[in-house]
Design an enzyme around this catalytic site. Structure first.
Site, PDB file in Angstrom:
ATOM      1  N   LYS A  15       0.974  -1.124   0.058  1.00 34.50           N
ATOM      2  CA  LYS A  15       0.178  -0.154  -0.013  1.00 34.50           C
ATOM      3  C   LYS A  15       1.016   1.151  -0.105  1.00 34.50           C
ATOM      4  CE  LYS A  15      -4.348  -1.339   0.445  1.00 34.50           C
ATOM      5  NZ  LYS A  15      -5.643  -1.011  -0.470  1.00 34.50           N
TER       6      LYS A  15
ATOM      7  N   ASP B 162      -0.605  -0.021  -4.635  1.00 32.37           N
ATOM      8  CA  ASP B 162      -2.006   0.581  -4.547  1.00 32.37           C
ATOM      9  C   ASP B 162      -1.871   1.929  -4.036  1.00 32.37           C
ATOM     10  OD1 ASP B 162      -4.373   1.043  -4.613  1.00 32.37           O
ATOM     11  OD2 ASP B 162      -4.980  -0.690  -3.091  1.00 32.37           O
TER      12      ASP B 162
ATOM     13  N   GLU C  53      -1.792   0.697  -8.727  1.00 36.53           N
ATOM     14  CA  GLU C  53      -3.241   0.816  -8.921  1.00 36.53           C
ATOM     15  C   GLU C  53      -3.540   2.526  -8.774  1.00 36.53           C
ATOM     16  OE1 GLU C  53      -5.655  -1.839  -6.505  1.00 36.53           O
ATOM     17  OE2 GLU C  53      -4.201  -3.045  -6.402  1.00 36.53           O
TER      18      GLU C  53
ATOM     19  N   ASP D 246      -8.767   0.352 -10.759  1.00 34.06           N
ATOM     20  CA  ASP D 246      -9.604  -0.230  -9.755  1.00 34.06           C
ATOM     21  C   ASP D 246     -11.038   0.701  -9.515  1.00 34.06           C
ATOM     22  OD1 ASP D 246     -10.635  -0.915  -7.169  1.00 34.06           O
ATOM     23  OD2 ASP D 246      -8.821  -0.941  -6.077  1.00 34.06           O
TER      24      ASP D 246
ATOM     25  N   LYS E  15     -12.958  -6.101  -7.455  1.00 36.19           N
ATOM     26  CA  LYS E  15     -13.446  -6.264  -6.068  1.00 36.19           C
ATOM     27  C   LYS E  15     -14.916  -6.520  -6.022  1.00 36.19           C
ATOM     28  CE  LYS E  15      -9.795  -3.120  -4.114  1.00 36.19           C
ATOM     29  NZ  LYS E  15      -9.289  -1.905  -3.353  1.00 36.19           N
TER      30      LYS E  15
END
Length: 321
Positions: free
Chosen positions: A134, A162, A191, A214, A236
């Site tokens: 992250k 991400d 992302e 995303d 997701k």
């Protein structure tokens, strides 16, 4: 004869879990349990705070209304809100046997930045060595240095990053400045680095670092098309909708030559095991992004392989109807 039950659940999170500048102390959701004859199916409905548009109370009300119709013999349309549509569709797919049992538990591990922590995980990982970081939570320069350190220390590592649209174009450039150009091809994707898609496209063009969509998948007008610098889409399901919609998105991504990655919205272990089955079914050659169970203090109903967290069973759930 049809039978159905809905349960409410709550699992404490580890301290320090922050989503979009809000601390997530518990993960909350409902489970739906469908039975027809000798068959049964479970589904999880757990909107993700800060990401799902619907609240848990809204989703729960829709699930209870759907259950009432289904129990009486109707085949009602799935609720429109994504989390409810996904959870109910999973329960129906287990009930009719259309959700394959085979699962892909090769989750890309979330990395905190210490390469020593990754060695054992990567040594045990068959096939492609993949880890995720992250970024955007700290200074962009720090993120760049951490990514560069890992890529330098682990020559067979491919990183997924991400940013959740956290960076301005300037911060994104600061990140890239600290990643050796020789290593950038081993960043599988980053992302949504910037706050707009055009800025993210410019980042990919200027740095040679591939990006993935995303949040964009859930915006009006998004299309699955091949673009320079775009290598993947992250799907997701809790934020997407029904299993049918997930299948449509995976097929559209593959048709455009994009990698489709099935990813977690911090579901319980029950939801994660179903996502692992969906990944094995729809994206068998891609490591899914499911390494979120360690953010929780308990498992729920179905265990994740090799997890040592205590398991809550049905007796520990709150029946609603």
């Amino acid at each position: 004869m049809r039978r159905a039950q809905v349960y409410r659940w709550q699992i404490p999170m580890d301290a320090g879990v922050v989503l979009r500048e809000r601390r997530l102390k518990t993960r909350d959701g409902v489970l739906v349990h469908l039975q027809q004859g000798e068959q049964e199916g479970w589904g999880e409905i757990s909107p993700l705070p800060g990401f799902s548009l619907e609240s848990l109370d809204d989703a729960q009300a829709l699930v209870l209304a759907w259950i009432g119709e289904w129990r009486e013999g109707a085949n009602p349309a799935l609720p429109e809100v994504p989390s409810a549509a996904f959870g109910i569709s999973c329960a129906l797919a287990e009930l009719d046997g259309s959700l394959p049992a085979k699962a892909n538990y090769r989750a890309a591990p979330l990395c905190t930045g210490d390469p020593d922590e990754l060695f054992a995980l990567l040594a045990a990982m068959p096939g492609e060595k993949v880890a995720k970081i992250k970024v955007g939570l700290y200074e962009a320069v720090r993120d760049g240095m951490v990514a560069n350190l890992l890529l330098e220390a682990l020559p067979d590592l491919h990183l997924r990053l991400d940013a959740n649209r956290a960076w301005t174009p300037l911060k994104a450039r600061q990140f890239a400045k600290y990643v050796n150009p020789a290593y950038r091809s081993r960043i599988a994707f980053l992302e949504e680095p910037c706050q707009t898609r055009d800025d993210s496209r410019a980042f990919a063009r200027d740095t040679g670092i591939a990006i993935a969509w995303d949040e964009s998948l859930r915006e009006e007008g998004f299309a699955f098309v091949a673009e320079p610098g775009v290598s993947a889409v992250v799907i997701k399901p809790t934020l997407t909708g029904s299993l049918a919609k997930v299948r449509e998105q995976v097929a559209a991504a593959h048709a455009a030559g994009l990698t489709a990655v099935i990813s977690s919205s911090i579901e319980s272990s029950l939801g994660l095991t179903q996502l692992a089955r969906i990944a094995a079914w729809l994206t068998p050659d891609t490591v899914p992004g499911l390494d979120t169970l360690n953010l929780m203090q308990n498992q729920l109903l179905r265990p994740w392989p090799d997890s040592t967290l205590p398991l809550l069973d049905v007796a520990g759930l709150e029946p609603l109807r």
